[in-house]
Enzyme design. Structure first.
Site, short mmCIF file in Angstrom:
data_model
loop_
_atom_site.label_atom_id
_atom_site.label_comp_id
_atom_site.label_asym_id
_atom_site.label_seq_id
_atom_site.Cartn_x
_atom_site.Cartn_y
_atom_site.Cartn_z
CG ASP A 254 -2.33 0.56 0.81
OD1 ASP A 254 -2.34 1.72 0.35
OD2 ASP A 254 -3.35 -0.13 0.95
CD GLU B 288 -10.12 3.76 -0.87
OE1 GLU B 288 -10.98 4.18 -0.08
OE2 GLU B 288 -9.02 3.32 -0.48
CG HIS C 137 -4.47 1.92 -2.20
ND1 HIS C 137 -4.55 2.39 -0.92
CD2 HIS C 137 -5.72 2.05 -2.73
CE1 HIS C 137 -5.81 2.77 -0.67
NE2 HIS C 137 -6.53 2.59 -1.75
C1 ACM Z 1 -10.78 -0.48 0.67
O1 ACM Z 1 -11.19 -0.45 1.84
N1 ACM Z 1 -10.21 0.58 0.13
C2 ACM Z 1 -10.89 -1.69 -0.14
#
Ligand code: ACM
Ligand code: ZN
Length: 556
Positions: free
Chosen positions: A197, A332, A268
């Site tokens: 991440d 995201e 991410h």
């Molecule tokens: C997430 O909680 N962004 C998958």
């Protein structure tokens, strides 16, 4: 380490003097998840589990026998040998049986002479062992009476998952193994390992060494949710070598758990960009994030070298992880840099997306499809967070993990695409656990997913009739932005994992929250035996149950 903890727990129990019974009785009715069949015929003699009992494993069940031996020793202090030839009496038989239907189903039959634990596979036998284990008292005793019984169960869902985020905070190999032990206790069969991440890259990739040299380290971490406390000025670092990750895979496999690694992309990815800035739209420089918000900086998917990088990383991931499913994230991913990036815009034109309504969304869809196809060519399939539905790219073998409520799962099922229900509104375990009393809890993400809320959830409730078969199961996820220690991680996971286990395995028709609370104390004793911290708020709920049937031995 684990043995030491257990010895210590048993010694404390002995000194406490409250559990020093010589003879105790197993309680099948307390087992979580609840077995579908439990018959205890009245008037029949029990099986006596003591130092004269032995375990006889059928072919291919040697490791299962070893687990059972360890569990009995840990729970009750009784040493039960494993024997090669089956005696006529006083034996616990482990058997593969063609009479059992269902790959993970089990039966446990108990009479005065023997206990027979059977399954169609070693996994089924393992779950039968877990049930026997969870019915035993945590007590140093010389014998345990196992009432005559017929117990049997088959899981409701094939995918029974739990996720641990090791990027936001790193947890060492020993803790990851302990987390896997927790999954095994709860009959969970998939460990989703969120390895990468923005705040840290945690898996060694030999062909891209800077991922861990640079990407696994951040110099400090934000304090408080929005930085109210500034930064802690404490470096945070850590990663798993390929050998360590392979060791985790073996450890989990012995416990019938598949490890599903997640390499989250194309968003991410800041830790990877810090290591290889040429993979970003601007070329950097980038720094491993020390805050928690969604980062605007993402992979530049308009460049061939980005796809080459992703394939190179995944080649090594496939060498380490045999799982059929590889999680590639997809959540995201802000797209403002793509809008201004000549590489990304060129790719959009080349693919003809410039004539469509949302070209950048389509670009992500194309990228996810490329990665899915690549993994498909290697015999694997992708899992992606529900955002990947938006890129019009999902293939028939892809699996959608529905996290923004159930709607992703409903959409996927409607398109006949398989899905896993992982709603943040119920199954995110970084949320608080007590309504209106968050000041008593450690800092959490926000929101509140109580034990009762988790227990009440039915993964199929929102799925239109006829589409249930597309729901593979459900998953609890432990994100760790605010979870920096092992004790805190366990506090967030336990006992919500018990409610999760129940919704993953048991028949929803038998659901009864109060009955669940009455069954819980034995599982809490097992948590304490292993030194596992659990959220104590449930003790208050248990205390308020009507006293006549109140079984807990817990002291708050
Ligand atoms: C997430 O909680 N962004 C998958
Ligand atoms: Zn770009």
């Amino acid at each position: 380490m684990k043995t030491l903890k257990i010895q210590l727990a048993l010694t404390i129990l002995l000194f406490a003097g409250n559990l020093r019974a010589q003879t105790t009785t197993a309680d099948y009715g307390s087992v979580i998840p609840q077995p579908a069949l439990l018959e205890e015929p009245a008037g029949e003699a029990p099986f006596v589990l003591d130092g004269r009992t032995c375990i006889h494993p059928g072919a291919g069940l040697a490791r299962e026998a070893e687990f059972l031996r360890e569990y009995i020793l840990e729970m009750c202090g009784i040493e039960v040998p494993i024997v090669k030839r089956s005696p006529k009496r006083r034996v616990i038989e482990l058997r593969i049986s063609s009479q059992i239907t269902g790959r993970e189903a089990y039966a446990v039959e108990i009479d005065a002479e023997r206990v027979v634990i059977s399954g169609a596979t070693s996994a089924g036998v393992f779950y039968g062992i877990q049930t026997l284990r969870k019915s035993l008292p945590v007590a140093d005793c010389t014998q345990v009476l196992l009432p005559a019984a017929a117990i049997g169960s088959t899981p409701r869902f094939g995918y029974r998952g739990a996720m641990l985020d090791v990027s936001r905070h790193f947890f060492d190999v020993e803790f990851v193994k302990e987390f896997i032990d927790m999954l095994a206790l709860h009959n969970i069969n998939r460990f989703h390992w969120h390895l990468t991440d923005d705040q840290g890259w945690r898996i060694e990739i030999a062909s891209y060494p800077r991922l861990t040299e640079i990407g696994s380290y951040r110099p400090q971490t934000i304090v408080g949710r929005h930085g109210e406390g500034g930064y802690d000025r404490i470096p945070h670092a850590g990663y798993y070598t390929r050998e360590q990750a392979a060791e985790i895979v073996r450890y989990a496999a012995e416990r019938h758990i598949d490890v599903i690694p997640e390499i989250d992309m194309p968003g991410h990815m800041v830790a990877a960009l810090a290591a290889y800035p040429e993979l970003g739209c601007t070329g950097g420089p980038y720094a491993v994030r020390t805050r928690w918000e969604i980062a605007d900086e993402v992979l530049c998917v308009g460049q061939q070298r980005t796809l080459d990088f992703v394939k190179g990383v995944l080649d090594e991931i496939l060498e380490i992880f045999p799982s059929e499913w590889i999680h590639i994230g997809g959540d995201e991913c802000p797209k403002q840099f793509w809008k201004e990036c000549p590489h990304c815009q060129r790719k959009i034109t080349e693919l003809g997306f410039d004539r469509e309504e949302n070209p950048e969304e389509r670009l992500q869809g194309w990228f996810m499809r490329e990665v899915s196809n690549y993994l498909g060519s290697r015999g694997r399939h992708i899992i992606g967070w529900d955002e990947i539905l938006e890129g019009d790219c999902v293939g028939p073998h892809d699996i959608i993990m529905s996290w923004r409520g159930d709607k992703g799962g409903i959409t996927a099922a409607g398109k006949h695409i398989r899905t896993i229900m992982a709603s943040e509104k119920v199954l995110y375990f970084d949320r608080y656990q007590t309504p209106g009393r968050q000041q008593v809890e450690p800092l959490g993400f926000g929101g509140c997913n109580t034990l009762e809320r988790v227990y009440a959830y039915d993964p199929l409730a929102s799925i239109p009739a006829g589409l249930e078969k597309y729901v593979l199961g459900c998953q609890g996820s432990l994100w760790t932005e605010y979870v920096a220690t092992e004790n805190h991680a366990m506090h967030m996971f336990l006992p919500r994992a018990a409610a999760l286990a129940e919704i993953q395995w048991a028949d929803p028709a038998t659901k009864d929250y109060e009955a669940f609370l009455r069954r819980l104390p034995r599982l809490l004793e097992i948590y304490r035996l292993y030194g596992w911290t659990y959220a104590p708020y449930v003790l208050e709920e248990i205390r308020t149950l009507t006293p006549e049937n109140h079984k807990t031995t817990d002291k708050p």
